[in-house]
Design a protein around this motif. Structure first.
Motif, PDB file in Angstrom:
ATOM      1  N   LYS A   1      -6.218  -9.535   0.268  1.00 37.76           N
ATOM      2  CA  LYS A   1      -7.000  -8.312   0.482  1.00 37.76           C
ATOM      3  C   LYS A   1      -6.091  -7.092   0.592  1.00 37.76           C
ATOM      4  N   THR A   2      -5.060  -7.237   1.390  1.00 38.93           N
ATOM      5  CA  THR A   2      -4.099  -6.153   1.592  1.00 38.93           C
ATOM      6  C   THR A   2      -2.747  -6.585   1.040  1.00 38.93           C
ATOM      7  N   THR A   3      -2.109  -5.682   0.294  1.00 33.00           N
ATOM      8  CA  THR A   3      -0.809  -5.986  -0.300  1.00 33.00           C
ATOM      9  C   THR A   3       0.171  -4.862  -0.001  1.00 33.00           C
ATOM     10  N   VAL A   4       1.371  -5.246   0.400  1.00 30.86           N
ATOM     11  CA  VAL A   4       2.469  -4.308   0.630  1.00 30.86           C
ATOM     12  C   VAL A   4       3.603  -4.692  -0.312  1.00 30.86           C
ATOM     13  N   LEU A   5       4.165  -3.704  -0.993  1.00 29.70           N
ATOM     14  CA  LEU A   5       5.315  -3.930  -1.861  1.00 29.70           C
ATOM     15  C   LEU A   5       6.509  -3.201  -1.268  1.00 29.70           C
ATOM     16  N   TYR A   6       7.491  -3.986  -0.815  1.00 33.71           N
ATOM     17  CA  TYR A   6       8.742  -3.409  -0.302  1.00 33.71           C
ATOM     18  C   TYR A   6       9.606  -3.080  -1.509  1.00 33.71           C
ATOM     19  N   CYS A   7       9.753  -1.788  -1.782  1.00 31.33           N
ATOM     20  CA  CYS A   7      10.269  -1.355  -3.080  1.00 31.33           C
ATOM     21  C   CYS A   7      11.791  -1.413  -3.215  1.00 31.33           C
ATOM     22  N   GLY A   8      12.514  -1.456  -2.092  1.00 29.12           N
ATOM     23  CA  GLY A   8      13.967  -1.430  -2.204  1.00 29.12           C
ATOM     24  C   GLY A   8      14.409  -0.212  -2.991  1.00 29.12           C
ATOM     25  N   ASP A   9      15.364  -0.405  -3.902  1.00 26.78           N
ATOM     26  CA  ASP A   9      15.862   0.715  -4.694  1.00 26.78           C
ATOM     27  C   ASP A   9      15.162   0.845  -6.043  1.00 26.78           C
ATOM     28  N   MET A  10      14.112   0.083  -6.280  1.00 26.26           N
ATOM     29  CA  MET A  10      13.307   0.313  -7.473  1.00 26.26           C
ATOM     30  C   MET A  10      12.577   1.649  -7.342  1.00 26.26           C
ATOM     31  N   VAL A  11      12.030   1.911  -6.135  1.00 27.03           N
ATOM     32  CA  VAL A  11      11.398   3.191  -5.810  1.00 27.03           C
ATOM     33  C   VAL A  11      11.885   3.555  -4.396  1.00 27.03           C
ATOM     34  N   PRO A  12      13.032   4.208  -4.288  1.00 22.27           N
ATOM     35  CA  PRO A  12      13.647   4.391  -2.960  1.00 22.27           C
ATOM     36  C   PRO A  12      12.896   5.318  -2.019  1.00 22.27           C
TER      37      PRO A  12
ATOM     38  N   GLN B   1      -4.620  -1.702  -7.963  1.00 24.53           N
ATOM     39  CA  GLN B   1      -5.064  -2.654  -6.950  1.00 24.53           C
ATOM     40  C   GLN B   1      -4.872  -2.138  -5.525  1.00 24.53           C
ATOM     41  N   HIS B   2      -4.508  -0.876  -5.404  1.00 21.50           N
ATOM     42  CA  HIS B   2      -4.408  -0.207  -4.097  1.00 21.50           C
ATOM     43  C   HIS B   2      -3.394  -0.879  -3.164  1.00 21.50           C
ATOM     44  N   TRP B   3      -2.233  -1.212  -3.720  1.00 19.74           N
ATOM     45  CA  TRP B   3      -1.150  -1.731  -2.901  1.00 19.74           C
ATOM     46  C   TRP B   3      -0.512  -0.589  -2.115  1.00 19.74           C
ATOM     47  N   TYR B   4      -0.008  -0.919  -0.929  1.00 13.41           N
ATOM     48  CA  TYR B   4       0.840   0.006  -0.184  1.00 13.41           C
ATOM     49  C   TYR B   4       2.284  -0.157  -0.676  1.00 13.41           C
ATOM     50  N   LEU B   5       2.910   0.942  -1.030  1.00 14.99           N
ATOM     51  CA  LEU B   5       4.330   0.920  -1.339  1.00 14.99           C
ATOM     52  C   LEU B   5       5.102   1.265  -0.069  1.00 14.99           C
ATOM     53  N   PHE B   6       6.070   0.424   0.271  1.00 19.65           N
ATOM     54  CA  PHE B   6       6.889   0.651   1.456  1.00 19.65           C
ATOM     55  C   PHE B   6       8.259   1.135   0.984  1.00 19.65           C
ATOM     56  N   PHE B   7       8.701   2.296   1.537  1.00 20.46           N
ATOM     57  CA  PHE B   7       9.919   2.939   1.058  1.00 20.46           C
ATOM     58  C   PHE B   7      11.088   2.723   2.013  1.00 20.46           C
ATOM     59  N   GLU B   8      12.162   2.221   1.473  1.00 17.94           N
ATOM     60  CA  GLU B   8      13.341   1.944   2.300  1.00 17.94           C
ATOM     61  C   GLU B   8      14.096   3.214   2.674  1.00 17.94           C
ATOM     62  N   HIS B   9      14.133   4.197   1.772  1.00 22.36           N
ATOM     63  CA  HIS B   9      15.026   5.338   1.983  1.00 22.36           C
ATOM     64  C   HIS B   9      14.331   6.662   2.242  1.00 22.36           C
ATOM     65  N   ASP B  10      13.011   6.693   2.269  1.00 21.11           N
ATOM     66  CA  ASP B  10      12.307   7.952   2.497  1.00 21.11           C
ATOM     67  C   ASP B  10      12.477   8.375   3.960  1.00 21.11           C
ATOM     68  N   PRO B  11      13.021   9.571   4.213  1.00 22.88           N
ATOM     69  CA  PRO B  11      13.226   9.990   5.605  1.00 22.88           C
ATOM     70  C   PRO B  11      11.961  10.507   6.274  1.00 22.88           C
ATOM     71  N   TYR B  12      10.891  10.713   5.506  1.00 24.40           N
ATOM     72  CA  TYR B  12       9.702  11.367   6.019  1.00 24.40           C
ATOM     73  C   TYR B  12       8.508  10.446   6.229  1.00 24.40           C
ATOM     74  N   CYS B  13       8.378   9.411   5.425  1.00 30.85           N
ATOM     75  CA  CYS B  13       7.227   8.514   5.568  1.00 30.85           C
ATOM     76  C   CYS B  13       7.668   7.071   5.340  1.00 30.85           C
ATOM     77  N   ASP B  14       6.861   6.152   5.859  1.00 32.88           N
ATOM     78  CA  ASP B  14       7.150   4.726   5.714  1.00 32.88           C
ATOM     79  C   ASP B  14       6.549   4.149   4.441  1.00 32.88           C
ATOM     80  N   ALA B  15       5.370   4.596   4.099  1.00 32.61           N
ATOM     81  CA  ALA B  15       4.630   3.957   3.014  1.00 32.61           C
ATOM     82  C   ALA B  15       3.691   4.955   2.362  1.00 32.61           C
ATOM     83  N   ALA B  16       3.111   4.535   1.237  1.00 32.01           N
ATOM     84  CA  ALA B  16       2.164   5.405   0.545  1.00 32.01           C
ATOM     85  C   ALA B  16       1.240   4.586  -0.339  1.00 32.01           C
ATOM     86  N   LEU B  17       0.074   5.150  -0.615  1.00 32.64           N
ATOM     87  CA  LEU B  17      -0.790   4.694  -1.698  1.00 32.64           C
ATOM     88  C   LEU B  17      -0.578   5.638  -2.865  1.00 32.64           C
ATOM     89  N   ILE B  18      -0.604   5.110  -4.085  1.00 37.01           N
ATOM     90  CA  ILE B  18      -0.381   5.961  -5.252  1.00 37.01           C
ATOM     91  C   ILE B  18      -1.583   5.891  -6.189  1.00 37.01           C
TER      92      ILE B  18
END
Length: 300
Positions: free
Chosen positions: A223-234, A268-285
């Motif tokens: 139902k809920t999916t999180v993608l830990y993006c690493g340096d693919m989408v920092p 599919q409305h996954w949450y993207l989790f960002f390793e290097h973003d100084p302002y936010c933890d995650a986002a929907l795109i």
């Protein structure tokens, strides 16, 4: 300070039995031009304003999946003991070059806010072995480098370990044996090869654009999916397909990988989790023409 054009919503996120917990390990700085490659400064400085040395603030954000009887950590940040691990000269050089924050959060401090000690972590998934992702995997104890998490099984891709063990000239400054050899010596590093499910609901996808055999981590309960993006989408700024880092080894490959995985994330409305973003933890795109844009940013 968060850029004025960023609207960030606070929320809590769970996937199955896992509580999704950001683990900030400390701010550092990287050259803005290097972080955005061929993107003109007049564009990227709007969302990521640089300092007087052209460095932009970066977080080294690990992810804790906390559930009863099983705590999974994804990446480990820079590590705070550079002097001890790499020698005084190199350690001080690291701190100065990358504007590393001496105070503030660290890997172990952030885990402690969730009531966890190093021995409470059961699994550590390393996206890749660059120092800003694997620096906290080992630590000095009684004059010897050992695994930071004494009861944990660590995971890395075979292709990335091979690259780290024999780095090319381009990446030599990013891979250090001190971050992975102690894991091998202790017999706690499980080397896996290719995309696969590591634990129930936790699988890895392979990305070769940034470095060889980076594993991007997908957590889902159907139902809920999180993608830990690493340096693919920092960072959240990098959801645009052509917004790549100068550090990326194979830009065209990375653009193809982003197109594939971000299409799934948007549809599919996954949450993207960002390793290097100084302002936010995650986002929907969302899709934006032939590209992608941030729909909503979150602080978890």
């Amino acid at each position: 300070m968060t850029p004025n054009n960023f609207d960030i919503e606070k929320t809590k996120l769970t996937v199955g039995t896992h509580e999704v917990c950001p683990i900030p390990t400390g701010l550092f700085g990287l050259d803005g031009g290097a972080m955005f490659g061929t993107v003109p400064k007049v564009l990227w400085e709007r969302s990521n304003p640089p300092d007087n040395k052209n460095r932009i603030p970066m977080e080294a954000r690990a992810l804790l999946l906390k559930s009863p009887g099983c705590n999974v950590l994804i990446d480990t940040g820079n590590g705070k003991d550079f002097v001890a691990k790499y020698g005084e000269k190199l350690g001080n050089k690291f701190a100065e070059m990358y504007a590393m924050e001496e105070s503030g959060p660290s890997l172990l401090k952030s885990l402690a806010t969730h009531g966890l000690k190093p021995e409470d972590v059961h699994h550590v998934i390393l996206t890749h072995l660059h120092f800003d992702h694997a620096g906290g995997a080992t630590t000095e104890r009684d004059g010897k480098l050992v695994p930071t998490f004494p009861k944990a099984q660590y995971y890395v891709q075979k292709g990335n370990l091979e690259t780290a063990s024999h780095p090319n000239l381009r990446e030599k400054a990013s891979y250090y044996a001190a971050n992975f050899q102690p894991l091998i010596d202790a017999g706690v590093l499980k080397v896996i090869d290719g995309p696969q499910e590591i634990l129930p609901g936790i699988s890895v996808l392979i990305s070769n654009g940034h470095t060889q055999a980076q594993q991007v981590v997908k957590i889902t309960d159907g139902k809920t999916t999180v993608l830990y993006c690493g340096d693919m989408v920092p960072t959240s700024s990098h959801v645009k397909i052509p917004w790549l880092m100068g550090y990326d080894l194979h830009p065209l490959t990375l653009m193809e990988e982003k197109q594939k995985h971000l299409s799934e994330a948007a549809d599919q409305h996954w949450y993207l989790f960002f390793e290097h973003d100084p302002y936010c933890d995650a986002a929907l795109i969302e899709r934006s023409g032939h590209d992608f844009a941030v729909q909503k940013r979150f602080q978890l």
